[in-house]
Scaffold this active site. Sequence first.
Site, PDB file in Angstrom:
ATOM      1  N   THR A  48      -7.336  -3.467  -5.538  1.00 59.87           N
ATOM      2  CA  THR A  48      -8.705  -3.597  -5.028  1.00 59.87           C
ATOM      3  C   THR A  48      -9.116  -2.348  -4.265  1.00 59.87           C
ATOM      4  O   THR A  48     -10.251  -1.884  -4.375  1.00 59.87           O
ATOM      5  CB  THR A  48      -8.844  -4.845  -4.139  1.00 59.87           C
ATOM      6  OG1 THR A  48      -8.477  -5.992  -4.910  1.00 59.87           O
ATOM      7  CG2 THR A  48     -10.265  -5.015  -3.621  1.00 59.87           C
ATOM      8  N   CYS A  49      -8.184  -1.774  -3.523  1.00 55.41           N
ATOM      9  CA  CYS A  49      -8.479  -0.575  -2.721  1.00 55.41           C
ATOM     10  C   CYS A  49      -8.834   0.606  -3.620  1.00 55.41           C
ATOM     11  O   CYS A  49      -9.793   1.329  -3.359  1.00 55.41           O
ATOM     12  CB  CYS A  49      -7.285  -0.219  -1.845  1.00 55.41           C
ATOM     13  SG  CYS A  49      -6.741  -1.582  -0.793  1.00 55.41           S
ATOM     14  N   SER A  50      -8.060   0.806  -4.665  1.00 58.01           N
ATOM     15  CA  SER A  50      -8.232   1.970  -5.539  1.00 58.01           C
ATOM     16  C   SER A  50      -9.313   1.798  -6.594  1.00 58.01           C
ATOM     17  O   SER A  50      -9.941   2.775  -7.008  1.00 58.01           O
ATOM     18  CB  SER A  50      -6.914   2.301  -6.242  1.00 58.01           C
ATOM     19  OG  SER A  50      -5.984   2.780  -5.314  1.00 58.01           O
TER      20      SER A  50
END
EC number: 1.11.1.27
Length: 161
Positions: A48-50
């Site tokens: 989700t972060c990337s």
Amino acid sequence: MTIAIGDKLPAATFKEKTADGPVEISTEQLFAGKRVVLFAVPGAFTPTCSLNHLPGYLENRDTILGRGVDDIAVLAVNDWHVMGAWAQSSGGMGKIHFLADWDAGFTKAVGLDADLSAGGLGLRSKRYSMLVEDGVVKALNVEESPGQATVSGAAAMLELL
């Protein structure tokens, strides 16, 4: 206790990889006299972060800065080597600050730490974004789940600016 709107950020020191190697950046250096968007992620290179959270801020960087923001920073409880590699692989090096809160000192001080041991990550940061003016929190958006990047995403921040 979780930091709240109107609170001053606690003093802390982060590490950031630069072309000249690692540098230490204090909260005073980053926030004093400035309007800064800070967003935090549970971990560099996580899905989700990337794939969702970071790209929105990179894509909207110029628009955010054009709305009176002096700087943008992403923070994770990772070491500066990992944050530097993430900055390079994402194309974000030199565009926003990639801050390593290596010991979770800042994350714990603002009360936004999360135990993600069940997912194999250990102590990390909750996913959030905040607008900080001269070291004071003006907006704070904390996600209910670490796998979501809606209320803390760039689109939500743009609505606040």
